[in-house]
Design a protein around this motif. Structure first.
Motif, PDB file in Angstrom:
ATOM      1  N   ALA A 203      39.053  66.576  58.149  1.00  0.00           N
ATOM      2  CA  ALA A 203      39.352  65.145  58.064  1.00  0.00           C
ATOM      3  C   ALA A 203      38.931  64.583  56.710  1.00  0.00           C
ATOM      4  N   ASP A 204      37.780  65.033  56.201  1.00  0.00           N
ATOM      5  CA  ASP A 204      37.332  64.608  54.874  1.00  0.00           C
ATOM      6  C   ASP A 204      38.352  65.007  53.811  1.00  0.00           C
ATOM      7  N   ALA A 205      38.855  66.238  53.895  1.00  0.00           N
ATOM      8  CA  ALA A 205      39.851  66.704  52.928  1.00  0.00           C
ATOM      9  C   ALA A 205      41.119  65.864  53.017  1.00  0.00           C
ATOM     10  N   ALA A 206      41.559  65.563  54.237  1.00  0.00           N
ATOM     11  CA  ALA A 206      42.783  64.781  54.412  1.00  0.00           C
ATOM     12  C   ALA A 206      42.642  63.390  53.811  1.00  0.00           C
ATOM     13  N   THR A 207      41.547  62.691  54.130  1.00  0.00           N
ATOM     14  CA  THR A 207      41.383  61.338  53.602  1.00  0.00           C
ATOM     15  C   THR A 207      41.182  61.358  52.093  1.00  0.00           C
ATOM     16  N   TYR A 208      40.510  62.397  51.595  1.00  0.00           N
ATOM     17  CA  TYR A 208      40.288  62.467  50.147  1.00  0.00           C
ATOM     18  C   TYR A 208      41.599  62.656  49.398  1.00  0.00           C
ATOM     19  N   ILE A 209      42.416  63.615  49.811  1.00  0.00           N
ATOM     20  CA  ILE A 209      43.638  63.860  49.043  1.00  0.00           C
ATOM     21  C   ILE A 209      44.609  62.692  49.169  1.00  0.00           C
ATOM     22  N   ILE A 210      44.652  62.059  50.333  1.00  0.00           N
ATOM     23  CA  ILE A 210      45.510  60.880  50.492  1.00  0.00           C
ATOM     24  C   ILE A 210      45.026  59.761  49.569  1.00  0.00           C
ATOM     25  N   GLY A 211      43.708  59.503  49.588  1.00  0.00           N
ATOM     26  CA  GLY A 211      43.155  58.444  48.758  1.00  0.00           C
ATOM     27  C   GLY A 211      43.331  58.707  47.269  1.00  0.00           C
ATOM     28  N   ARG A 212      43.053  59.927  46.836  1.00  0.00           N
ATOM     29  CA  ARG A 212      43.206  60.262  45.423  1.00  0.00           C
ATOM     30  C   ARG A 212      44.677  60.183  45.003  1.00  0.00           C
ATOM     31  N   TYR A 213      45.575  60.617  45.870  1.00  0.00           N
ATOM     32  CA  TYR A 213      47.002  60.552  45.549  1.00  0.00           C
ATOM     33  C   TYR A 213      47.448  59.095  45.401  1.00  0.00           C
ATOM     34  N   ILE A 214      46.993  58.229  46.304  1.00  0.00           N
ATOM     35  CA  ILE A 214      47.345  56.808  46.203  1.00  0.00           C
ATOM     36  C   ILE A 214      46.853  56.232  44.871  1.00  0.00           C
TER      37      ILE A 214
END
Length: 262
Positions: A203-214
């Protein structure tokens, strides 16, 4: 009530269940992009069947031993500040670690369900409604909306369990009650430290990559249009988000539950 790590592990290993692992990313204080409003707070759940979780957890557990760390925490891997266990590790090691956790997220077949509400939009809702209709605090409201929404999504005939990262990374197991969440195993949302639960690291990886991509999407697009290479970490992030195509769902649009227990 789930009170110990061993009892939590046993519940996660039981077959025939749907599991949801939750984390958040704070994008307040960030300007908007060509495709996203400014000042977003986002909560997301990585949802997968318990039957496949054991294999992913074992694989990532072995990878943690190989890298010699307690957990995959994406922001520490990428930013490697002085307090990070990755501080003196090579860029190649760190890139390999981020790739490992992103590959595991993809291999799990998990779907990601999220709630994101821009602060400006939320402030407008608060102002338009009678006082006391909504929580005043934007972040508290997003969390409450997300937790109620994920509990509602998992209110099916299949047993479901929701585990969220604790605000304070203590070793104890906690419980967050949520309206409409009595059907969840444990009686609500189980709270645990991310280093104790592999699913929380997904879950940490998912939120991180989504946030960084945004945050960085516009810059990535500009470089591609100029035929320039984007950075190695951004390349892994963009690839990770791309591989979530068709598996990323807003809970505010009342999506179907695509994940079913075997």
């Amino acid at each position: 009530m789930i009170e110990t790590l061993s009892s939590l592990s046993a519940e996660l290993a039981a077959p025939g269940r749907v599991l949801a692992f939750c984390d958040e990313t704070d994008l307040t204080g960030n300007d908007g992009t060509a495709t996203m409003r400014a000042d977003i707070h986002l909560h997301a759940a990585v949802v997968l069947p318990s039957g496949g979780y054991g294999v992913i957890a074992a694989s990532l557990g072995a990878a943690l031993d190989t890298f010699g760390v307690e957990e995959f925490h994406a922001v520490d891997i990428v930013n490697n500040g002085k307090k990070s266990v990755w501080y003196e590790r090579s860029p190649e090691d760190r890139l390999a670690a981020l790739t490992t956790i992103c590959d595991a997220l993809h291999a799990s077949g998990a779907h990601v369900y999220y709630v994101q509400i821009p602060k400006e939009q939320y402030d407008g809702l608060v102002a338009a409604l009678p006082p006391g209709s909504l929580p005043e605090d934007h972040k508290d409201a997003v969390k409450a909306c997300f937790r109620a929404s994920i509990a509602a999504l998992l209110d099916t005939s299949t047993s479901a369990m929701v585990v969220a990262d604790k605000d304070k990374n203590s070793k104890s197991i906690g419980l967050a009650k949520v309206d409409g969440g009595n059907h969840l195993i444990g009686g609500g949302i189980v709270l645990a430290a991310s280093e104790q639960v592999i699913g929380l690291q997904l879950a940490d990886a998912a939120t991180y990559i989504i946030g960084r991509y945004i945050r960085r999407r516009d810059g990535m697009v500009a470089k591609v249009e100029l035929d320039e290479e984007i950075g190695a970490f951004d390349s892994v992030v963009a690839d990770g988000v791309g591989r979530l195509h068709g598996r990323l769902h807003s809970l505010l649009s009342e999506p179907a539950l695509f994940c079913e227990a075997a």
